[in-house]
Design an enzyme around this catalytic site. Structure first.
Site, PDB file in Angstrom:
ATOM      1  CG  ASP A 144      -0.341   0.086   2.527  1.00 22.31           C
ATOM      2  OD1 ASP A 144       0.376   1.075   2.771  1.00 22.31           O
ATOM      3  OD2 ASP A 144      -0.551  -0.815   3.370  1.00 22.31           O
ATOM      4  CE1 TYR A 145       1.446   7.557  -2.533  1.00 28.79           C
ATOM      5  CE2 TYR A 145       0.488   8.494  -0.532  1.00 28.79           C
ATOM      6  CZ  TYR A 145       1.185   8.643  -1.723  1.00 28.79           C
ATOM      7  OH  TYR A 145       1.611   9.896  -2.104  1.00 28.79           O
TER       8      TYR A 145
END
Length: 279
Positions: A144-145
């Protein structure tokens, strides 16, 4: 007895002869051919399949039928590994040119980088680190980011699919900084299974590495590839994640690789990945 009866005199049985059975048993029990086997190489049947000679199973049959030569030696053992860039491979006397376009990369993803080749919001993404590559590449799974660490990038679709398929249970290791003190029973709870909104998630192993009054550092190993699963598991036990780094994907280690650096996997690392998924 009728002439078609397999027990009748003169009937030609479809069963292999004793000699044929002995030869097959010897072939199956034999190890890789010592004259051409390369321990860090690629399975011969994969090289043949990549060269367009048919399915993996069909290429295995070519080998067992004695139709494949490596460096002038007939190879019948399915366990044989070769270096297609350095060794001569022939099938029925026809030279086989191995595809050299397969790419296997390890990337140490920084925070706030999107695990995609583009982003409609204009955020940093993988293409920013692959500007000098012209192959059509894709990432294996995603981070994820806000998560950092090891991300594999390749153009080998079969390997990528197997690495992310639940059937192969490829383990991923994470270094996790969490808020607060970790309770003594957290490891047991995580391994027993935590109920999340998309089902139960279990850790394969859990280890407390360090603790301070406000934060704890733990290591979690799991084979689930569900979205933000580590963050959700730790949130569920009362220890929100403040930093998350993936340090290992299957047999591949992040080790001392610098953040933002993309590197080619070594031949032994590629071999280890393929063995992990039966290629």
């Amino acid at each position: 007895m009728k002439p078609t009866d397999p027990r009748s005199p003169g009937h030609k049985s479809k069963r292999p002869t004793r000699k044929q059975r002995a030869m097959k048993a010897a072939t199956e029990s034999a190890g890789p051919h010592p004259d051409v086997h390369r321990q860090d190489g690629v399975r011969l049947q994969k090289v043949l399949a990549d060269a367009g000679l048919g399915s993996r199973r069909a290429c295995e049959q070519l080998i067992q039928d004695g139709r494949v030569e490596v460096d002038g030696v007939v190879v019948r053992e399915l366990g044989t590994r070769v270096d297609p860039q350095a060794q001569s491979i022939h099938v029925d006397s026809m030279v086989i040119t191995a595809h050299t376009d397969k790419v296997y990369l390890a990337f140490n993803k920084p925070r706030q980088v999107v695990s995609a080749m583009s982003d409609p919001e204009g955020r940093r993404n993988l293409s920013d680190y692959l500007k000098n590559r012209h192959e059509r590449l894709f990432h294996v799974g995603r981070l994820d980011y806000e998560t950092e660490g090891l991300l594999l990038v390749t153009n080998d679709g079969e390997l990528a699919n197997r690495l992310t398929h639940p059937r192969y249970e490829i383990q991923k290791t994470y270094l996790v900084e969490v808020r607060g003190q970790v309770a003594k029973d957290v490891g047991a709870r995580l391994k027993a299974g935590i109920e999340l909104d998309d089902g139960i998630a279990r850790a394969d192993s859990f280890k407390l590495l360090d603790a301070t009054p406000g934060y704890s550092l733990v290591e979690i190993v799991l084979h689930s590839g569900r979205n933000r699963v580590v963050r959700r598991m730790m949130e569920a036990v009362g220890n929100p994640v403040t930093r998350l780094v993936r340090t290992k994907f299957g047999p591949i280690n992040l080790a001392e690789q610098r953040q933002g650096k993309m590197r080619d996997l070594r031949p032994d690392e590629i071999t280890a990945l393929m063995e992990a998924v039966g290629l």
